[in-house]
Write a protein that holds these residues in place. Structure first.
Motif, mmCIF file in Angstrom:
data_model
loop_
_atom_site.group_PDB
_atom_site.id
_atom_site.type_symbol
_atom_site.label_atom_id
_atom_site.label_comp_id
_atom_site.label_asym_id
_atom_site.label_seq_id
_atom_site.Cartn_x
_atom_site.Cartn_y
_atom_site.Cartn_z
ATOM 1 N N LEU A 77 0.834 -1.204 0.000
ATOM 2 C CA LEU A 77 0.000 0.000 0.000
ATOM 3 C C LEU A 77 0.869 1.255 0.000
ATOM 4 O O LEU A 77 0.572 2.222 -0.710
ATOM 5 N N SER A 81 0.888 3.926 -2.941
ATOM 6 C CA SER A 81 0.567 5.311 -2.608
ATOM 7 C C SER A 81 1.663 6.246 -3.096
ATOM 8 O O SER A 81 1.385 7.329 -3.612
ATOM 9 N N ASN A 85 1.206 9.175 -6.030
ATOM 10 C CA ASN A 85 1.405 10.569 -5.627
ATOM 11 C C ASN A 85 2.693 11.160 -6.186
ATOM 12 O O ASN A 85 3.137 12.223 -5.745
ATOM 13 N N ASN A 287 -7.662 12.886 -0.132
ATOM 14 C CA ASN A 287 -7.061 11.658 -0.684
ATOM 15 C C ASN A 287 -7.426 10.467 0.195
ATOM 16 O O ASN A 287 -6.558 9.887 0.871
ATOM 17 N N PHE A 290 -5.588 6.502 -0.879
ATOM 18 C CA PHE A 290 -4.155 6.247 -0.737
ATOM 19 C C PHE A 290 -3.403 7.353 -0.011
ATOM 20 O O PHE A 290 -2.186 7.294 0.109
ATOM 21 N N GLY A 293 0.815 9.951 0.487
ATOM 22 C CA GLY A 293 2.080 9.231 0.382
ATOM 23 C C GLY A 293 2.878 9.314 1.667
ATOM 24 O O GLY A 293 2.982 10.384 2.271
ATOM 25 N N LEU A 316 -1.534 7.916 4.526
ATOM 26 C CA LEU A 316 -1.862 6.600 3.964
ATOM 27 C C LEU A 316 -3.348 6.375 3.730
ATOM 28 O O LEU A 316 -3.736 5.290 3.282
ATOM 29 N N GLY A 317 -4.193 7.366 4.034
ATOM 30 C CA GLY A 317 -5.607 7.248 3.728
ATOM 31 C C GLY A 317 -6.331 6.239 4.595
ATOM 32 O O GLY A 317 -5.808 5.741 5.606
#
Length: 444
Positions: A77, A81, A85, A287, A290, A293, A316-317
């Motif tokens: 992930l 990400s 980004n 965002n 994801f 970043g 990291l969402g």
């Protein structure tokens, strides 16, 4: 949950634990960094590599718990990400950091600490490291230019105005990291105090006093609040019912935000912290899948979030925070459920009480200690961005090791370690983010 405990011939690798002990002493005490001749040595990497190989070769059984899988799932992930980004290589570098500071330590500590005796050894290393840090900090209070006896360690702040916030070697060069470590060690000192004979109780009282003195020397308000809040959490957990405890946990982030808001009226740094929290929430909303970043919060806002939870959510969402926060909350929640079982059993009528062996009683006491150490991180982590600090995964690994030993002693405890509770933990962790967002929107 039983599928995480493969049937295999048992084998405790003395070699693996020996090098894990050396690794623990190296990352916490950092003796190689006290001398110019050895400051560049890579003994920390050597120790963890040997410990990892020895564990894979001889330690049996090897357990992979939901926390391991959650954090492992962060790796792809983070990389994805990063590329989405426009910072792909940064994402790759950050994913490597996850292995070094989180996954390897968590796996080793949770699998190699197979006895209370081994746990005691590592707890003693933690306390010894804390005492050395406090003593070095005490020297910094009176030395010229705030220099400590440890190589190139100096207090920070406005020295000419009497502000000397202590530091130590390595990643402890920030007073906030020192403070977090001291708070997480308070339960260890209390544990050994309760287990000690008369003379040793006096020694442990001295250790406890040194920890509070060290907290004072860090000059970290978040750490001081964390130490006080940890004592409050103890009385709440031991005396409040589950519903009241859950209510207090849900309201705690709002209360912390209120405190930060009140400080912001007289302190520019506190005001900047609130702005960073709000910026992190906006990053999450913009965002949600994801994030922006990993490692990009500072680039976007100019400051770190000063809040581990907001920092992860912004970078990291929703998926990333659910995995990281889920691993943290699941570890703490299972510890709490075991403590509640113990409290309820003590309150039961004599005819209904469950008899526990001495081994089980000792392990339950240790589980309670590690639970409060983890709570120490959760509280102090609310005021600083330390989501992937090595300290978290050392203590989380110790906690998981205790849980594994409890299940081995009494398989009934496995009921608290189901995948269903793990998935619920991934939802529960959002209570913190939602509470902070509500408090910020109300203009606190």
């Amino acid at each position: 949950m039983a599928r995480h405990f493969p049937k295999a011939e048992e084998g405790n690798s003395t070699l693996a634990f020996f090098f894990l002990f050396l690794y623990t002493a190296s990352v916490l005490i950092r003796p190689h960094e006290m001398f110019l001749v050895s400051v560049e040595w890579i003994i920390i990497k050597i120790f963890i590599i040997i410990a990892f190989i020895a564990t894979l070769a001889a330690q049996r059984p090897l357990a992979m718990l939901p926390q391991h899988w959650m954090l492992l799932a962060l790796v792809p992930l983070i990389i994805m990400s990063g590329f989405l980004n426009g910072s792909g290589m940064i994402g790759v570098e950050q994913s490597e950091r996850i292995f070094i500071s989180a996954l390897f330590p968590l796996f080793l500590y949770s699998n190699c600490i197979t006895s209370i005796k081994r746990q005691h050894v590592l707890m003693a290393v933690c306390l010894l490291a804390a005492l050395l840090m406090v003593h070095n900090g005490h020297v910094q209070q009176t030395a010229i230019a705030g220099a400590g006896w440890a190589l190139d360690t100096n207090s920070v702040g406005y020295i000419n105005l009497g502000e000397r916030r202590i530091t130590y070697l390595g990643f402890f060069n920030d007073p906030n990291d020192l403070g977090m470590f001291f708070v997480m060690n308070i339960p260890f000192a209390i544990y050994f105090y309760k287990k000690a004979a008369a003379f040793n109780k006096i020694i442990m009282l001295g250790v406890l006093a040194a920890l509070f003195y060290g907290i004072y020397l860090t000059g970290s308000r978040g750490t001081m609040l964390g130490a006080g809040a940890l004592l409050a959490v103890y009385f709440i957990v031991m005396n409040a019912g589950p519903k009241l405890f859950i209510t207090i946990v849900a309201l705690a982030p709002i209360a912390a935000t209120v405190i930060a808001s009140l400080q912001s009226n007289i302190d520019a740094s506190a005001d900047g912290r609130l702005e960073a929290w709000y910026a992190g929430v906006l990053m999450l909303l913009a965002n949600p899948v994801f994030g922006i970043g990993m490692g990009q919060f500072l680039e976007e806002h100019g400051l770190v979030a000063h809040n581990s939870y907001i920092h992860v959510a912004g970078e990291l969402g929703v998926p990333g925070y659910s995995l990281w926060g889920g691993a943290l909350v699941f570890t703490v929640l299972t510890g709490y459920l075991i403590i509640r079982d113990q409290i309820n059993n003590n309150k039961s009528d004599e005819s209904e009480k469950v008899e526990r062996s001495t081994e089980e009683a000792n392990e339950l006491f240790l589980n309670k200690t590690l639970f409060f150490s983890m709570m120490g991180f959760m509280i102090t982590g609310f005021f600083i961005s330390r989501m992937f600090t090595l300290l978290l995964y050392i203590y989380m690994g110790m906690t998981l090791a205790s849980h594994l030993r409890l299940i081995k002693i009494n398989p009934a405890y496995a009921a608290h370690f189901t995948m269903q509770i793990a998935l619920k933990s991934m939802l529960y962790c959002w209570t913190i983010i939602v509470a902070v967002y509500i408090a910020l929107k109300l203009g606190l």
